[in-house]
Motif scaffolding. Structure first.
Motif, PDB file in Angstrom:
ATOM      1  N   ARG A  54       4.047  -3.522   1.899  1.00 34.33           N
ATOM      2  CA  ARG A  54       5.329  -2.826   2.350  1.00 34.33           C
ATOM      3  C   ARG A  54       5.950  -2.045   0.866  1.00 34.33           C
ATOM      4  O   ARG A  54       6.182  -1.052   1.043  1.00 34.33           O
ATOM      5  CB  ARG A  54       6.150  -3.878   2.866  1.00 34.33           C
ATOM      6  CG  ARG A  54       5.843  -4.130   4.212  1.00 34.33           C
ATOM      7  CD  ARG A  54       6.795  -4.766   4.937  1.00 34.33           C
ATOM      8  NE  ARG A  54       6.468  -5.074   6.305  1.00 34.33           N
ATOM      9  CZ  ARG A  54       7.034  -5.496   7.322  1.00 34.33           C
ATOM     10  NH1 ARG A  54       8.471  -5.344   7.132  1.00 34.33           N
ATOM     11  NH2 ARG A  54       6.501  -5.956   8.448  1.00 34.33           N
ATOM     12  N   TYR A  56       4.087  -1.126  -1.776  1.00 37.80           N
ATOM     13  CA  TYR A  56       3.464  -0.178  -2.170  1.00 37.80           C
ATOM     14  C   TYR A  56       3.707   1.181  -1.242  1.00 37.80           C
ATOM     15  O   TYR A  56       3.805   2.215  -1.773  1.00 37.80           O
ATOM     16  CB  TYR A  56       2.021  -0.444  -1.975  1.00 37.80           C
ATOM     17  CG  TYR A  56       1.041   0.580  -2.368  1.00 37.80           C
ATOM     18  CD1 TYR A  56       0.870   0.952  -3.775  1.00 37.80           C
ATOM     19  CD2 TYR A  56       0.239   1.480  -1.280  1.00 37.80           C
ATOM     20  CE1 TYR A  56       0.229   2.412  -3.922  1.00 37.80           C
ATOM     21  CE2 TYR A  56      -0.518   2.356  -1.888  1.00 37.80           C
ATOM     22  CZ  TYR A  56      -0.586   2.791  -2.961  1.00 37.80           C
ATOM     23  OH  TYR A  56      -1.386   4.034  -3.257  1.00 37.80           O
ATOM     24  N   LYS A  57       3.725   0.944  -0.079  1.00 38.35           N
ATOM     25  CA  LYS A  57       3.925   2.166   0.798  1.00 38.35           C
ATOM     26  C   LYS A  57       5.401   2.750   0.672  1.00 38.35           C
ATOM     27  O   LYS A  57       5.575   4.041   0.797  1.00 38.35           O
ATOM     28  CB  LYS A  57       3.912   1.552   2.231  1.00 38.35           C
ATOM     29  CG  LYS A  57       2.558   1.286   2.700  1.00 38.35           C
ATOM     30  CD  LYS A  57       2.415   0.862   4.264  1.00 38.35           C
ATOM     31  CE  LYS A  57       1.072   0.813   4.808  1.00 38.35           C
ATOM     32  NZ  LYS A  57       0.894   0.137   6.007  1.00 38.35           N
ATOM     33  N   ALA A  58       6.420   1.845   0.290  1.00 36.00           N
ATOM     34  CA  ALA A  58       7.736   2.445   0.060  1.00 36.00           C
ATOM     35  C   ALA A  58       8.183   2.728  -1.277  1.00 36.00           C
ATOM     36  O   ALA A  58       8.909   3.412  -1.650  1.00 36.00           O
ATOM     37  CB  ALA A  58       8.731   1.443   0.704  1.00 36.00           C
ATOM     38  N   HIS A  60       7.153   5.125  -3.263  1.00 34.95           N
ATOM     39  CA  HIS A  60       7.673   6.342  -3.623  1.00 34.95           C
ATOM     40  C   HIS A  60       9.183   6.854  -3.546  1.00 34.95           C
ATOM     41  O   HIS A  60       9.591   7.994  -3.921  1.00 34.95           O
ATOM     42  CB  HIS A  60       6.778   7.477  -2.728  1.00 34.95           C
ATOM     43  CG  HIS A  60       6.986   7.352  -1.434  1.00 34.95           C
ATOM     44  ND1 HIS A  60       6.370   6.199  -0.461  1.00 34.95           N
ATOM     45  CD2 HIS A  60       7.595   8.293  -0.731  1.00 34.95           C
ATOM     46  CE1 HIS A  60       6.983   6.755   0.602  1.00 34.95           C
ATOM     47  NE2 HIS A  60       7.640   7.833   0.608  1.00 34.95           N
ATOM     48  N   ARG A  61       9.805   6.023  -2.635  1.00 31.62           N
ATOM     49  CA  ARG A  61      10.904   6.059  -2.510  1.00 31.62           C
ATOM     50  C   ARG A  61      12.005   5.232  -3.536  1.00 31.62           C
ATOM     51  O   ARG A  61      13.105   5.485  -3.117  1.00 31.62           O
ATOM     52  CB  ARG A  61      11.568   5.994  -1.079  1.00 31.62           C
ATOM     53  CG  ARG A  61      10.800   6.897  -0.179  1.00 31.62           C
ATOM     54  CD  ARG A  61      11.611   6.900   1.465  1.00 31.62           C
ATOM     55  NE  ARG A  61      10.946   5.707   2.201  1.00 31.62           N
ATOM     56  CZ  ARG A  61      11.679   4.690   2.437  1.00 31.62           C
ATOM     57  NH1 ARG A  61      12.693   4.503   2.173  1.00 31.62           N
ATOM     58  NH2 ARG A  61      10.947   3.651   3.150  1.00 31.62           N
ATOM     59  N   TRP A  71      15.008  -5.995  -4.877  1.00 30.25           N
ATOM     60  CA  TRP A  71      14.055  -5.346  -3.679  1.00 30.25           C
ATOM     61  C   TRP A  71      12.925  -6.014  -3.081  1.00 30.25           C
ATOM     62  O   TRP A  71      12.655  -6.259  -2.069  1.00 30.25           O
ATOM     63  CB  TRP A  71      13.771  -3.828  -4.308  1.00 30.25           C
ATOM     64  CG  TRP A  71      13.279  -3.124  -3.191  1.00 30.25           C
ATOM     65  CD1 TRP A  71      13.843  -2.672  -1.709  1.00 30.25           C
ATOM     66  CD2 TRP A  71      11.966  -2.190  -3.113  1.00 30.25           C
ATOM     67  NE1 TRP A  71      12.944  -1.825  -1.163  1.00 30.25           N
ATOM     68  CE2 TRP A  71      11.814  -1.815  -2.047  1.00 30.25           C
ATOM     69  CE3 TRP A  71      11.140  -2.245  -4.134  1.00 30.25           C
ATOM     70  CZ2 TRP A  71      10.747  -0.865  -1.965  1.00 30.25           C
ATOM     71  CZ3 TRP A  71      10.095  -1.247  -4.201  1.00 30.25           C
ATOM     72  CH2 TRP A  71       9.796  -0.552  -2.858  1.00 30.25           C
TER      73      TRP A  71
ATOM     74  N   VAL B  70      -4.371  -2.357  -0.473  1.00 30.35           N
ATOM     75  CA  VAL B  70      -3.500  -1.348  -1.001  1.00 30.35           C
ATOM     76  C   VAL B  70      -4.487   0.117  -1.035  1.00 30.35           C
ATOM     77  O   VAL B  70      -4.032   1.167  -0.736  1.00 30.35           O
ATOM     78  CB  VAL B  70      -2.981  -1.651  -2.206  1.00 30.35           C
ATOM     79  CG1 VAL B  70      -2.714  -0.249  -3.090  1.00 30.35           C
ATOM     80  CG2 VAL B  70      -1.697  -2.675  -2.070  1.00 30.35           C
ATOM     81  N   SER B  73      -4.696   1.517   2.110  1.00 32.08           N
ATOM     82  CA  SER B  73      -3.727   2.303   2.606  1.00 32.08           C
ATOM     83  C   SER B  73      -3.514   3.634   1.886  1.00 32.08           C
ATOM     84  O   SER B  73      -3.126   4.630   2.312  1.00 32.08           O
ATOM     85  CB  SER B  73      -2.384   1.385   2.278  1.00 32.08           C
ATOM     86  OG  SER B  73      -1.178   2.170   2.362  1.00 32.08           O
ATOM     87  N   ARG B  78      -1.455   9.847   4.737  1.00 38.64           N
ATOM     88  CA  ARG B  78      -0.065   9.422   5.048  1.00 38.64           C
ATOM     89  C   ARG B  78       0.606  10.051   6.263  1.00 38.64           C
ATOM     90  O   ARG B  78       0.971  11.228   6.117  1.00 38.64           O
ATOM     91  CB  ARG B  78       0.777   9.699   3.605  1.00 38.64           C
ATOM     92  CG  ARG B  78       2.275   8.704   3.855  1.00 38.64           C
ATOM     93  CD  ARG B  78       2.898   9.196   2.670  1.00 38.64           C
ATOM     94  NE  ARG B  78       2.673   8.728   1.584  1.00 38.64           N
ATOM     95  CZ  ARG B  78       3.178   8.906   0.220  1.00 38.64           C
ATOM     96  NH1 ARG B  78       4.310   9.798   0.351  1.00 38.64           N
ATOM     97  NH2 ARG B  78       2.827   8.421  -0.615  1.00 38.64           N
ATOM     98  N   PRO B 164       8.106   3.383   6.707  1.00 40.85           N
ATOM     99  CA  PRO B 164       8.048   2.544   5.276  1.00 40.85           C
ATOM    100  C   PRO B 164       8.951   1.570   5.189  1.00 40.85           C
ATOM    101  O   PRO B 164      10.130   1.778   5.897  1.00 40.85           O
ATOM    102  CB  PRO B 164       8.617   3.564   4.194  1.00 40.85           C
ATOM    103  CG  PRO B 164       8.135   4.811   4.779  1.00 40.85           C
ATOM    104  CD  PRO B 164       8.352   4.583   6.460  1.00 40.85           C
ATOM    105  N   ALA B 165       8.776   0.391   4.528  1.00 41.62           N
ATOM    106  CA  ALA B 165       9.499  -0.693   4.443  1.00 41.62           C
ATOM    107  C   ALA B 165      10.709  -0.258   3.707  1.00 41.62           C
ATOM    108  O   ALA B 165      10.801   0.468   2.547  1.00 41.62           O
ATOM    109  CB  ALA B 165       8.823  -2.105   3.822  1.00 41.62           C
ATOM    110  N   HIS B 166      11.806  -1.122   4.024  1.00 39.29           N
ATOM    111  CA  HIS B 166      13.022  -0.974   2.998  1.00 39.29           C
ATOM    112  C   HIS B 166      13.240  -2.320   2.225  1.00 39.29           C
ATOM    113  O   HIS B 166      12.626  -3.252   2.483  1.00 39.29           O
ATOM    114  CB  HIS B 166      14.236  -0.733   3.928  1.00 39.29           C
ATOM    115  CG  HIS B 166      14.230   0.426   4.589  1.00 39.29           C
ATOM    116  ND1 HIS B 166      14.587   1.703   3.972  1.00 39.29           N
ATOM    117  CD2 HIS B 166      13.940   0.897   5.817  1.00 39.29           C
ATOM    118  CE1 HIS B 166      14.514   2.731   4.931  1.00 39.29           C
ATOM    119  NE2 HIS B 166      13.958   2.042   5.954  1.00 39.29           N
TER     120      HIS B 166
END
Lengths: 197, 166
Positions: A54, A56-58, A60-61, A71, B70, B73, B78, B164-166
């Motif tokens: 999660r 890794y996927k987030a 970039h933000r 975080w 990873v 993914s 994307r 995407p996760a927060h």
């Protein structure tokens, strides 16, 4: 330290291999936290993997000036709490092996092991939020500010939750009959070495 | 000092947040109160016990499994549907803008001609007059509603994709 971490995070945004450095940096702490949250090694491992994915996927933000550690722990805590929903309180079946760190020792008396077992069980019996607070502060050594960021509450609220968690935990240990009877307590309190003033 | 305050101070002591004066007050209370003394010791002992729990190392395959997930993914495109949805949203906005321009352009030109503008200030004034006209407002409102509706549609197309996760 924080600068190195920022560089790592920026590199990891571009390169999944660089992300591996972050995984190596945090995997032990994260696994340990999730193990103490769930009481189960397999669950802790699955959740730790999910947390990293999660992140890794987030990533970039993620803002470069934002603190990374809160975080990471926020994601881990939320996942662990969701995981625990609808489950019965975990009973410990396994020993803490293998372990490492300055306070970990393979030796130890039967009494010490018994005490540790009782503490681990008592932590697992706490409501999830209090369990997380105790672990964040006293195992993962997050600052109060970081703890408040993980919990997404004001600093004062985070402290109140920690106080409540400590009180609940000592109550559970007392119920479990952990040694430290009043006679001994009296003796210690009259000449307490750490109380200032 | 009552026992509730003494117990609060005990918590603050464990937070390293006691002043010297508060510590002295607490100490005096503990000397005369067996219950609070017991609470103090139990709480401190509990804290120390938690801090002395062994730190467990992650299983060796956690890193391998994590990096495999990873890599998988990273290799996956994307959220392609989301991209299409965003493109659709942009197209709808562009269309809405175009419609406004086509509808209001001639009216604007007529209005400006009627005003017989002489200098830049009166041009600016007249633009405000035209923009505030009821017809244009209705047109713009309709276009915004249309665009919002299209945006919702585009988001619905993207719905179901993992966020995407927060």
């Amino acid at each position: 330290m924080a600068e190195l971490e920022s560089i790592l995070i920026e590199e990891a945004k571009q390169d999944s291999r660089a992300f591996g450095e972050l995984v190596l940096r945090y995997q032990d702490r994260l696994f340990n936290f999730l193990y103490r949250m769930t009481g189960n090694r397999e669950d802790a491992q699955d959740l730790a993997q999910e947390v990293f994915l999660r992140v890794y996927k987030a990533l970039h933000r993620f803002r470069p000036d934002a603190p990374f550690r809160p975080w990471l722990y926020k994601i881990a805590m939320n996942l662990a709490i969701n995981h625990a929903k609808g489950r019965r309180p975990t009973a410990l079946l396994e020993e803490d092996v293998p372990s490492h760190g300055p306070l970990a020792s393979p030796e130890g008396t039967a009494e010490q092991r018994e005490t540790q077992q009782a503490i681990r069980q008592a932590i697992l019996e706490l409501p999830e939020v209090y369990r997380a607070v105790i672990l964040l502060r006293h195992v993962d050594e997050l600052s109060y500010e970081e703890m408040a960021q993980v919990l997404e509450v004001p600093l004062g609220t985070a402290k109140v939750r920690l106080h409540r968690a400590r009180s609940l935990l000592q109550e559970k240990l007392r119920e479990a009959g952990i040694k430290g009877g009043d006679h001994e307590l009296q003796h210690r309190a009259t000449a307490h070495p750490t109380l200032p003033g | 000092m009552n026992c509730n305050i003494a117990q609060q101070l005990t918590q603050h002591f464990l937070d390293n947040a006691l002043s010297q004066a508060e510590a002295r007050t607490l100490e005096l209370h503990l000397e005369g109160c067996r219950d609070c003394r017991s609470y103090f010791i139990r709480l401190e002992r509990t804290t120390l016990a938690v801090e002395s729990l062994p730190r467990l190392a992650a299983p060796p395959d956690l890193y391998v499994r994590t990096m495999a997930a990873v890599a998988q993914s990273a290799a996956a495109p994307r959220q392609p549907q989301r991209r299409w949805a965003d493109l659709g949203l942009m197209a709808f906005f562009a269309l809405a803008g175009l419609l406004i321009a086509l509808q209001s352009g001639p009216e604007l030109a007529d209005s400006l001609a009627d005003l017989e503008l002489a200098d830049p200030f009166s041009l600016v004034d007249s633009l405000f007059v035209v923009a505030a006209s009821l017809e244009l407002s209705l047109l713009a409102g309709a276009a915004l509603i249309f665009a919002a509706g299209c945006g919702t549609l585009a988001r619905l197309i993207a719905w179901g994709q993992p966020s995407p996760a927060h």
